[in-house]
Design an enzyme around this catalytic site. Structure first.
Site, PDB file in Angstrom:
ATOM      1  CG  ASP A  96       8.723   2.064   0.241  1.00 58.22           C
ATOM      2  OD1 ASP A  96       8.239   2.450  -0.842  1.00 58.22           O
ATOM      3  OD2 ASP A  96       8.496   0.930   0.704  1.00 58.22           O
ATOM      4  N   GLY A 140      -4.904   7.148   2.026  1.00 59.88           N
ATOM      5  CA  GLY A 140      -4.611   5.723   2.165  1.00 59.88           C
ATOM      6  C   GLY A 140      -5.489   5.036   3.196  1.00 59.88           C
TER       7      GLY A 140
END
Ligand code: IMP
Length: 196
Positions: free
Chosen positions: A71, A153
């Site tokens: 994460d 990203g």
């Protein structure tokens, strides 16, 4: 001898590719796209560790073998740490990187304080139980306009300290030496090498 298998609790092909490259052929690296029976894990936590645990426990309870979750996200000082754990949906739609980057550029317009960092928390699990967790960060700054086409990203907007190019310009080889993900994964590989 077959390679030991490491199952990444993600459907993000970029994360899997980076982790596969960084394991240097020592593991057979798969992700949950190889296990269509695996459910989508809802990331309802408010910290990277909580979300990493949700993914690692949820997937390793369904699949036999060693599972590693990742994460991660971007923390921007001038935005009070946002987008943080909500990095992947900052622009309003989960996983829409152009929209996330557009919102970040907009929020940062005119700001002189541009410090930021990527964080990555990884949880290793088997059978729904945690073996260990690890974290890595990389400090840097946010530029005004996207540069570069590699990575994923927020990479086109992030310059790591000590460099003048974004992660998207530096490319995989350099990113995989410096990144939050590589720093967390180095600890994972050390742990596994010691015989977990
Ligand atoms: P997660 O899948 O919930 O861990 O969300 C990760 C999100 O953080 C991604 O969708 C990106 O927006 C951002 N992120 C994490 N790692 C990176 C990276 O290495 N480069 C650029 N953006 C990243």
């Amino acid at each position: 001898m077959p390679l030991p298998r490491l199952i990444i609790a993600t459907r993000n092909a970029h994360k899997t590719a980076e982790i596969r490259a960084m394991t240097d052929g020592r593991y057979e690296v798969l992700d949950v796209t190889s296990y269509p029976e695996c459910p989508e894990i809802e990331e309802t936590g408010t910290t990277f560790l909580e979300n990493a645990r949700l993914k690692a426990f949820g997937i390793s309870a369904m699949i036999d073998g060693l599972v590693l979750s990742d994460d991660s996200g971007l923390e921007v000082d001038a935005l009070g740490g946002a987008p943080g754990v909500w990095s992947s949906s900052y622009g309003g739609e989960e996983g829409n990187h152009p929209r996330n980057n557009a919102r970040l550029s907009q929020e940062m317009a005119g700001k002189t304080e541009r410090r930021a960092r990527f964080r990555c928390t990884m949880v290793l699990a088997r059978g729904g139980r945690e073996l260990a967790h690890f974290s890595g960060t990389v400090e840097g700054r946010i530029i005004e306009e996207s540069r570069g086409s590699q990575g994923f990203g927020y990479d086109p907007l992030f310059i790591p300290n000590g460099h003048e190019s974004t992660f998207a310009e530096l490319g995989e080889e350099v990113k995989n030496i410096l990144s939050h993900r590589s720093r967390a994964l180095a600890q994972v590989l050390d742990y596994l090498a010691k015989g977990a």
